[in-house]
Design an enzyme around this catalytic site. Structure first.
Site, mmCIF file in Angstrom:
data_model
loop_
_atom_site.group_PDB
_atom_site.id
_atom_site.type_symbol
_atom_site.label_atom_id
_atom_site.label_comp_id
_atom_site.label_asym_id
_atom_site.label_seq_id
_atom_site.Cartn_x
_atom_site.Cartn_y
_atom_site.Cartn_z
ATOM 1 N N GLY A 171 1.354 -0.992 0.121
ATOM 2 C CA GLY A 171 -0.029 0.243 -0.054
ATOM 3 C C GLY A 171 0.864 1.089 0.015
ATOM 4 O O GLY A 171 0.383 1.974 0.439
ATOM 5 N N ASN A 176 1.522 2.892 -3.003
ATOM 6 C CA ASN A 176 0.951 3.965 -3.917
ATOM 7 C C ASN A 176 -0.745 4.457 -2.769
ATOM 8 O O ASN A 176 -1.082 5.572 -2.738
ATOM 9 C CB ASN A 176 0.087 3.331 -5.116
ATOM 10 C CG ASN A 176 1.510 3.937 -5.572
ATOM 11 O OD1 ASN A 176 1.646 4.274 -6.288
ATOM 12 N ND2 ASN A 176 2.581 2.398 -6.038
ATOM 13 N N ILE A 179 -7.128 -8.840 -12.540
ATOM 14 C CA ILE A 179 -7.942 -7.945 -13.982
ATOM 15 C C ILE A 179 -9.163 -7.865 -13.707
ATOM 16 O O ILE A 179 -9.799 -9.141 -13.306
ATOM 17 C CB ILE A 179 -7.307 -8.740 -14.560
ATOM 18 C CG1 ILE A 179 -5.707 -8.500 -14.902
ATOM 19 C CG2 ILE A 179 -7.803 -8.429 -16.239
ATOM 20 C CD1 ILE A 179 -4.951 -9.633 -16.337
ATOM 21 N N ASN A 222 -5.043 3.312 -13.277
ATOM 22 C CA ASN A 222 -4.357 2.592 -12.975
ATOM 23 C C ASN A 222 -3.130 2.727 -12.600
ATOM 24 O O ASN A 222 -2.790 3.338 -13.873
ATOM 25 C CB ASN A 222 -4.502 1.136 -13.623
ATOM 26 C CG ASN A 222 -3.506 -0.333 -12.979
ATOM 27 O OD1 ASN A 222 -3.366 -0.438 -11.588
ATOM 28 N ND2 ASN A 222 -2.634 -0.976 -13.898
ATOM 29 N N HIS A 282 0.702 1.125 -13.154
ATOM 30 C CA HIS A 282 1.539 0.142 -13.734
ATOM 31 C C HIS A 282 3.076 0.491 -13.611
ATOM 32 O O HIS A 282 3.507 1.927 -14.164
ATOM 33 C CB HIS A 282 1.409 -0.166 -15.426
ATOM 34 C CG HIS A 282 1.707 -1.116 -15.490
ATOM 35 N ND1 HIS A 282 1.535 -2.526 -14.917
ATOM 36 C CD2 HIS A 282 3.144 -1.268 -16.339
ATOM 37 C CE1 HIS A 282 2.734 -3.678 -15.338
ATOM 38 N NE2 HIS A 282 3.097 -2.763 -16.324
#
Ligand code: GAR
Length: 202
Positions: free
Chosen positions: A14, A16, A91, A106, A108
Site C-alpha cells: 500500500g 501507493n 484484472i 491504474n 503500472h
C-alpha cells in the site's frame, strides 16, 4: 466544494495508497476524497494504512466466489465516483467495468507499452526490464479498459536503470521517482474533471 468519492483497490503493502493519503492531507489531492479502500486479501499492509487514517476498508478476497459482485456492491454502497487501482494485482472483467460505468485508473510500474499486460505485475515487471536490458523504465497511470494495461495514458514518467540494479532496487527507485508522484497527480486530474461535470449538471 463538491468532491469526487474515490475508492482505492489494493493487493499489497500500500505505498501507493499512502502516497494518495499523504497527497490528500497536503491538499494536493483536493478534488477527490478517499472514501473506501478495498483490499483483495486479509493481512496486507495497505489495510493498516487505511485503518490509521480512519478510511473505511473492505476486505473482499479475490480468490473467493462472487468477488466482482461484492466489489460492485461495495462501490455502490459507498457511492463511489472513481476507482484507483493502486497495486491491485488482479484484472477486472469487462462486465465489472461496464457495471461500474465510471472512471477507473491504474498505476503500472513500466513505460507502457513496454513490460505490461497479463502476467506483468510487481517485481516481475522490473525483472523483465532488467532481462531485456533497457536503460530507461518508469511508471504509467492510465484509464482501465477491457485490455490489461491498454487504456488511455494519463501520465507517464521515465526513470533510469543503473548498473547493479536488482528488481528490488529498481522497484524502489521507480516508486520513489515516479509512482508516488504520478498517482496522486493523475487522481487529481480525473477527480477535478468529475467535479467539473458534477458542477455543470447542478
Ligand atoms: C507497485 O509498484 C505498482 O505499480 C504495482 O504493484 C506495486 C504495489 O506496491 N502494480 C502492478 O504491477 C500492476 N500491474 P504498493 O502496494 O506498495 O503500492
Amino acid at each position: 466544494m463538491l468532491t469526487a468519492r474515490v475508492a482505492v483497490v489494493v493487493s499489497g503493502g500500500g505505498t501507493n495508497l499512502q502516497a494518495l493519503i499523504d497527497a490528500q492531507a497536503k491538499g494536493e489531492l483536493k478534488s477527490g476524497r478517499i472514501a473506501l479502500v478495498i483490499a483483495d486479501r486479509a493481512g496486507i499492509g495497505a489495510i493498516d494504512r487505511a485503518g490509521k487514517t480512519g478510511i473505511d476498508c473492505a476486505v473482499i478476497v479475490r480468490k473467493e466466489p462472487d468477488f466482482e459482485k461484492k466489489v460492485l456492491s461495495a462501490l455502490e454502497a459507498h457511492k463511489i465516483d472513481m476507482v484507483v487501482l493502486a497495486g491491485f494485482l488482479g484484472i477486472f472483467s469487462a462486465e465489472l467495468l461496464r457495471g461500474f460505468g465510471k472512471p477507473m485508473i491504474n498505476i503500472h510500474p513500466s513505460l507502457i507499452p513496454s513490460f505490461c499486460g497479463k502476467g506483468f505485475y510487481g517485481l516481475r515487471v522490473h525483472q523483465a526490464a532488467l532481462d531485456y536490458g533497457v536503460k530507461v523504465t518508469g511508471a504509467t497511470v492510465h484509464y482501465v479498459n477491457e485490455v490489461p494495461d491498454g487504456g488511455k495514458i494519463i501520465l507517464q514518467k521515465a526513470v533510469g536503470i543503473l548498473p547493479g540494479d536488482t528488481p528490488e532496487i529498481l522497484q524502489r527507485r521507480v516508486m520513489e521517482q515516479a509512482e508516488w508522484v504520478l498517482l496522486p497527480q493523475a487522481a487529481e486530474i480525473v477527480a477535478a474533471q468529475l467535479v467539473r461535470e458534477k458542477e455543470s449538471n447542478k
